[in-house]
Design a protein around this motif. Structure first.
Motif, short mmCIF file in Angstrom:
data_model
loop_
_atom_site.label_atom_id
_atom_site.label_comp_id
_atom_site.label_asym_id
_atom_site.label_seq_id
_atom_site.Cartn_x
_atom_site.Cartn_y
_atom_site.Cartn_z
N LEU A 280 0.86 -1.18 0.00
CA LEU A 280 0.00 0.00 0.00
C LEU A 280 0.90 1.23 0.00
N SER A 281 0.80 2.03 -1.05
CA SER A 281 1.69 3.17 -1.18
C SER A 281 1.19 4.37 -0.39
N HIS A 283 1.31 7.32 -1.52
CA HIS A 283 0.58 8.10 -2.53
C HIS A 283 -0.89 7.69 -2.58
N GLU A 284 -1.16 6.37 -2.51
CA GLU A 284 -2.54 5.88 -2.56
C GLU A 284 -3.32 6.35 -1.33
#
Length: 356
Positions: A280-281, A283-284
């Motif tokens: 899970l980034s 950014h996300e």
């Protein structure tokens, strides 16, 4: 007074401290029970464990724990139900993980019966120390460390296994604000991040202090290479809810295989909650916060069970999470604690009774 319980020698304290304890006002991990389990490793094998009065430990200044950090631990809890029955939650998982951690730090692995029979004996002796108030429990700390002497940089030849217990209230109260870390790392590929090694936590303290100085309570750890991916929350695993999907990172060399984490995944899936175990980034997460699809974030671990996150900071910008009436965090925490305290059925076989 000496006795033998579960084939384990018990030396009882001459004077209990329990009358001095205010069980309605317990801080987490500050009050300690009357007894502890002790087991020594020497001459190439683990000696017979025994229960003794809680007391200081005497070590030589050259004991290798002080110099090379061979130390691992676990965190567990014991609960009493309305009928005074005593329960543990997935204790064999704690035993197995303790040995996984020990192996990584070149510490001799423990026999299962020493751990389980020793723990059961200790809980039977100190049964009166297990709180019954809502949200309280007897916190259990099994740990192993190098007690052998010498300045040579090598594994010790002697170790000590101890289980100490502490009647405790709730670990956290309320929601916390967290800072996504961009510089420091909790662990690295090929390292000991998957083990419950004491040094992992020591390395977290300084970055966490820096976050506290900025007005946050905890740090969200990111990957050691790019700092682009969410990994853990303080000393806990982390879950993120985007729309109706619950997301958590996969275990690895860097991420602890949390017992509460595994329980949340299995419980959520059994109730039809969409769960994704994947990278899970950051950014996300930031994008989801901006477009309103980020609904919840929470930490998961033995001490807190589930600790909701009210908001996070990243690159000098703060993001607030919405105030929801029906949250996954509240629902899953209640489901797990109801199983732990024998208030509901346990379809997963997680609950373990300590019979007197």
């Amino acid at each position: 007074m000496n006795a033998i319980i579960n084939d384990i020698e018990v030396i009882k304290t001459k004077s209990s401290k329990i009358s001095e304890v205010d069980f309605s006002n317990l801080k987490f991990g500050n009050t300690f029970s009357d007894h502890m389990l002790v087991c020594d490793y020497k001459n190439g094998k683990w000696q017979a464990p025994k229960v003794v009065p809680y007391q200081p430990i005497s070590l030589d200044p050259s004991a290798k724990i002080f110099h090379y950090g061979q130390s691992v631990f676990e965190g567990m809890k014991a609960y009493k139900d309305a009928n005074e029955n005593v329960w543990l939650f997935r204790p064999l998982d704690n035993f197995k993980r303790l040995n996984i951690s020990s192996k990584r730090l070149a510490i001799p692995e423990l026999p299962e019966n020493y751990f389980m029979d020793g723990l059961k004996t200790l809980l039977q002796v100190d049964s009166n120390w297990i709180p019954k108030d809502e949200g309280s429990s007897l916190y259990i700390r099994p740990f192993v460390f190098a007690s052998g002497n010498g300045f040579h940089a090598s594994p010790a030849d002697e170790y000590k296994f101890i289980i100490a217990t502490a009647p405790s209230g709730a670990y956290f109260s309320g929601k916390v604000r967290v800072l996504i870390e961009q510089k420091y790392s909790r662990s690295a590929n090929g390292g000991v991040g998957f083990a419950k090694a004491g040094g992992n936590y020591a390395g977290q303290f300084y970055p966490t202090q820096l976050a506290v100085e900025k007005g946050y309570q905890q740090v969200i750890w990111t990957d050691d290479n790019t700092h682009e991916y969410i990994e853990e929350a303080g000393a806990m695993n982390i879950f993120v809810r985007i729309n109706d999907t619950l997301i958590t990172g996969p275990t690895s060399d860097r991420i602890l295989d949390g017992i509460t984490r595994k329980s949340i995944i299995q419980l959520a899936e059994s109730e039809g909650i969409p769960v994704e175990v994947r990278k899970l980034s950051v950014h996300e997460v930031v994008a989801a916060a901006k477009d309103g699809s980020l609904k919840e974030m929470f930490g998961a671990g033995t001490a807190a069970v589930i600790s909701p996150i009210a908001g996070f900071g990243y690159k000098d910008e703060d993001y607030d999470l919405p105030e929801l009436e029906d949250t996954y965090a509240a629902h899953l925490k209640k489901r797990i604690t109801d199983i732990q305290t024998n208030k509901t059925d346990d379809p997963f076989g997680w609950r373990y009774e300590v019979k007197s």
